[in-house]
Design an enzyme around this catalytic site. Structure first.
Site, short mmCIF file in Angstrom:
data_model
loop_
_atom_site.label_atom_id
_atom_site.label_comp_id
_atom_site.label_asym_id
_atom_site.label_seq_id
_atom_site.Cartn_x
_atom_site.Cartn_y
_atom_site.Cartn_z
N CYS A 63 -5.56 -2.38 -31.78
CA CYS A 63 -4.16 -2.09 -31.26
C CYS A 63 -3.45 -1.45 -32.77
O CYS A 63 -2.06 -1.45 -32.60
CB CYS A 63 -3.35 -3.04 -30.65
SG CYS A 63 -3.26 -4.48 -31.50
N ASN A 78 -3.51 -3.08 -38.83
CA ASN A 78 -2.43 -2.87 -39.85
C ASN A 78 -2.26 -3.83 -40.83
O ASN A 78 -2.17 -4.00 -41.82
CB ASN A 78 -0.91 -2.81 -38.86
CG ASN A 78 -0.89 -1.68 -38.02
OD1 ASN A 78 -1.89 -0.80 -38.22
ND2 ASN A 78 -0.07 -1.58 -37.09
N ASP A 79 -2.48 -5.32 -40.10
CA ASP A 79 -2.50 -6.53 -40.76
C ASP A 79 -3.76 -6.66 -41.55
O ASP A 79 -4.05 -7.08 -42.52
CB ASP A 79 -2.01 -7.83 -40.00
CG ASP A 79 -0.62 -7.67 -40.00
OD1 ASP A 79 0.16 -7.47 -41.02
OD2 ASP A 79 0.08 -7.69 -38.89
N ARG A 136 2.24 -9.50 -26.19
CA ARG A 136 2.07 -10.39 -27.31
C ARG A 136 3.22 -11.33 -27.81
O ARG A 136 4.19 -10.97 -27.57
CB ARG A 136 1.83 -9.43 -28.36
CG ARG A 136 1.39 -10.00 -29.61
CD ARG A 136 1.08 -9.37 -31.05
NE ARG A 136 2.42 -8.75 -31.48
CZ ARG A 136 2.32 -7.95 -32.68
NH1 ARG A 136 0.97 -7.34 -33.08
NH2 ARG A 136 3.38 -7.45 -33.14
N ARG A 172 1.41 -3.70 -46.84
CA ARG A 172 1.66 -2.81 -46.28
C ARG A 172 2.76 -1.82 -46.23
O ARG A 172 2.64 -0.59 -45.70
CB ARG A 172 1.15 -2.89 -44.67
CG ARG A 172 2.05 -3.86 -43.69
CD ARG A 172 1.64 -4.47 -42.56
NE ARG A 172 2.26 -3.99 -41.49
CZ ARG A 172 2.03 -4.22 -40.08
NH1 ARG A 172 1.33 -5.34 -39.89
NH2 ARG A 172 2.67 -3.69 -39.07
N GLU A 206 -6.39 -10.15 -37.10
CA GLU A 206 -5.79 -9.42 -38.18
C GLU A 206 -5.82 -10.26 -39.20
O GLU A 206 -5.15 -9.69 -40.36
CB GLU A 206 -4.43 -9.05 -37.64
CG GLU A 206 -3.60 -10.28 -37.06
CD GLU A 206 -2.35 -9.76 -36.53
OE1 GLU A 206 -1.83 -8.60 -36.48
OE2 GLU A 206 -1.62 -10.60 -35.66
N ARG A 215 5.12 -5.43 -28.23
CA ARG A 215 5.48 -6.18 -29.36
C ARG A 215 6.77 -6.90 -28.89
O ARG A 215 7.95 -6.28 -29.05
CB ARG A 215 5.79 -5.47 -30.59
CG ARG A 215 4.46 -4.82 -31.34
CD ARG A 215 4.89 -4.05 -32.52
NE ARG A 215 3.82 -3.67 -33.26
CZ ARG A 215 2.98 -2.51 -33.17
NH1 ARG A 215 3.44 -1.54 -32.45
NH2 ARG A 215 2.04 -2.24 -34.23
N HIS A 261 0.91 -1.24 0.02
CA HIS A 261 -0.06 0.17 -0.09
C HIS A 261 0.94 1.27 0.01
O HIS A 261 0.50 2.27 -0.34
CB HIS A 261 -1.06 -0.27 1.30
CG HIS A 261 -2.17 -0.96 1.06
ND1 HIS A 261 -2.61 -1.62 1.81
CD2 HIS A 261 -2.99 -1.07 -0.24
CE1 HIS A 261 -3.76 -2.37 1.31
NE2 HIS A 261 -3.92 -2.09 0.02
C1 PEP Z 1 -1.54 -4.74 -36.31
O1 PEP Z 1 -1.41 -5.64 -37.41
O2 PEP Z 1 -2.30 -4.01 -36.41
C2 PEP Z 1 -0.58 -4.67 -35.26
C3 PEP Z 1 -1.08 -4.11 -34.20
O3 PEP Z 1 0.51 -5.51 -35.21
P1 PEP Z 1 1.83 -5.39 -36.05
O4 PEP Z 1 1.69 -4.05 -36.60
O5 PEP Z 1 2.92 -5.65 -35.06
O6 PEP Z 1 1.68 -6.40 -36.98
MG MG Z 2 -0.11 -7.41 -37.00
#
Ligand code: PEP
Ligand code: MG
Length: 588
Positions: free
Chosen positions: A509, A461-462, A341, A472, A438, A305, A198
């Site tokens: 994310c 992103n993926d 992750r 990408r 993803e 990551r 605490h």
């Molecule tokens: C994604 O794919 O959106 C992601 C967060 O993972 P990374 O960019 O590491 O592939």
């Molecule tokens: Mg990814």
């Protein structure tokens, strides 16, 4: 970071402890030594008198704790101050009072001895526990006992601390932490105590740097000498050199400037105008970035990551190294959460192991690689589990395409838990393990996948790359990499509806979470948690705070009918204008 490592390498006037509350300060040490309790254990002549003095001591202790409780509420708010309310409840527990009184009467012994014995019975159980949490609670009970005995002996809490000092002590109780803060204390260093104590929680609430578990600090540091406390990394430097003073001065100034820039928004919640709370988490690639996480007002780490570790270290980390790094991060972020992750190796990322694939993005990447290299996967799982003892770690698997992959991972995680159990190693047995959505196949199967996992984190992103079939990282097809393509929005809607109907927590994310234009869309789709790079958090928070959830839901109804990215972007732009929400006039 390099400079810091150099400083450590070239000097020995430092102690490493647990970074329990972030912040840096240079000041004078105040060595706080508690008077050792001498317990009288003889017989009493007058039992009535003994009972009377016990009752007075309870009364006096309640009065003191009530005062501290009031002070704590004022400084930290009701929720955090409840620590003292709990202490008061223990102190005033009729069963406890009654059992002590009965023993005083029947044994005719000094009340302080009986109190000591009764409390120690509980304390021994707590101290013997292998759970750090239970050990920390022992410190709270010990504090109540010490207070009660001190009041039975009619002694008072004394300290001759000057303003702006850094307190160095063997242990600190929550009450000490609060009482010292009245003297504008600038740091706490203790030899014992951990992250969940605490005292650590209070230090964080009061925004006072703290380093706990700094072994030998009370003997190595002299009273009144100059020390530097670095609560970000858990270091204390005693009798610092000119160059150390200069390094920390520059660092402090940097932190001050960043904090000033963020002032105002950091401490405010990300809540829409109609009261929907959105949790904002940070994505972390490099362990050193952790300082930004705590200073940007985020609620923890939503994506760490781990594959970046290989870049950072220049080699593949073994289980021990991983355990140390994950534990360190979890400790630094505590009581906030970190989502670690599993290695997302392959694709355009680290390709140490399979460098010759023709189509690496469609190859042995993420979970596919992990299941092919099971021992390496198990090593990471064990390291993550061992780092989860304080129950603030989550784990997630990247690149899931099928339900059977999830089932295999769950089984491996279970087996790793059993392995740790058999060795008596501690971990959080209810650790949440989730999956990244993803890959389009996973998006389509979201409803079934939801039944096999604890949460979804959408990696846009993926997801966009695979949905639109655009590399990408390839400039020539960049125009087709469309965050706001109707297919992307409909896929996000599909996943979120599957998660909502299965009551599964879901988050995003990918970089899209940091795009101001995407914020009303994600909120309208029902996202209650976004993870993005720390530097984007103040901007996103500002937008969240000016949006109405119900209007975002209506926006989705409009967007659903549109058939091109341009139309969608124009409609969102119009939404910002109509609702007078500026994207340019933000904090930076
Ligand atoms: C994604 O794919 O959106 C992601 C967060 O993972 P990374 O960019 O590491 O592939
Ligand atoms: Mg990814």
């Amino acid at each position: 970071m390099k400079e810091f490592e150099e400083i450590l390498k070239n000097s020995s006037n430092w102690i490493k402890g647990i970074p329990a509350s972030p912040g840096i300060f240079t000041g004078k040490a105040y060595i706080y030594t508690k008077e050792k309790l001498e317990i009288k254990h003889g017989e009493v002549n007058d039992v009535d008198e003994a009972i009377k003095s016990f009752k007075e001591a309870i009364q006096r202790s309640s009065y003191e704790l009530n005062k501290i409780f009031g002070l704590a509420r004022e400084k930290m708010g009701d929720q955090r101050a409840s620590i003292f309310e709990a202490q008061l409840m223990i102190l005033e527990d009729p069963q406890l009072i009654n059992s002590i009184e009965q023993r005083i009467i029947s044994e005719r012994r000094e009340p302080e001895f009986i109190v000591y014995e009764v409390f120690n019975k509980y304390l021994n159980v707590l101290y013997a526990s292998t759970e750090p949490y239970m050990k920390e609670r022992a410190l709270d009970i010990d504090d109540i006992m010490q207070r009660l005995i001190r009041n039975l002996q009619k002694k008072r809490w004394v300290s001759r601390i000057q303003n702006d000092a850094i307190v160095v002590s063997k242990t600190l109780t929550p009450a000490d932490t609060i009482l010292f803060s009245r003297n504008n204390v600038k740091g706490y260093i203790t030899e014992h105590g951990g992250l969940t104590s605490h005292a650590a929680i209070i230090a964080r609430s009061l925004d006072i740097p703290a380093v706990l578990g700094a072994i030998n600090s009370t003997s190595l540091i002299e009273d009144g000498s100059t020390i530097i406390i670095d609560g970000f990394h858990g270091y204390c430097f005693f009798n610092p050199s000119e160059s150390q003073l200069k390094y920390f001065k520059t660092k402090q100034e940097k932190i001050r400037l960043t904090q000033k820039k963020m002032e105002g928004i950091n401490s405010l919640p990300a809540v829409t105008t109609d009261g929907k709370e959105i949790k904002l988490f940070s994505n972390v690639d490099i362990s050193g970035e952790i300082e930004n996480v705590t200073s940007c007002g985020s609620e923890g780490i939503g994506l760490y990551r781990t594959e970046q570790l290989i870049e950072e270290l220049g080699e593949f980390p073994d289980e021990e190294v991983q355990e140390r790094i994950y534990s360190d991060l979890a400790a630094k972020i505590y009581p906030l959460n970190i989502t670690i992750r599993a290695f997302d190796l392959g694709g355009d990322k680290t390709r140490l192991f399979h460098p010759h694939e023709a189509n690496p993005f469609l190859g042995l990447r993420g979970v596919r690689f992990l299941l092919e290299n099971e021992e390496l996967f198990r090593m990471q799982i064990r390291a993550v589990l061992k780092a989860s003892v304080n129950k603030n770690v989550k784990f997630m698997i990247p690149m899931i395409s099928t339900i059977s992959e999830v089932k295999k991972c769950n089984l491996i995680i279970k087996e790793c838990m059993a392995e740790l159990d058999s060795k008596g190693i501690n971990y959080d047995s209810s650790i949440q393990t989730g999956i990244m959505i993803e890959v389009p196949a996973a998006a389509v199967m979201a409803s079934s996948l939801a039944k096999e996992t604890d949460f979804f984190s959408i990696g846009t992103n993926d997801l966009i790359q695979y949905l639109m079939a655009v590399d990408r990282g390839n400039d020539t097809v960049a125009l087709l990499y469309q965050e706001f393509n109707p297919a992307v929005l409909m896929t996000l809607k599909f996943i979120s509806e599957a998660a909502i109907s299965n009551k599964l927590p879901f988050s995003i994310c990918g970089e899209m979470a940091a795009d101001p234009m995407a914020v009303p869309v994600l909120i309208g789709l029902g996202f209650e948690s976004l993870s993005l790079s720390p530097s984007g958090i103040p901007v996103v928070k500002q937008i969240v705070r000016s949006l109405s959830y119900s209007k975002c839901v209506k926006l989705i109804k409009k967007l659903e009918k549109l058939e091109s990215e341009k139309e969608i972007l124009d409609t969102i732009e119009q939404f910002f204008i109509t609702h007078k929400i500026s994207r340019n006039n933000l904090i930076f």
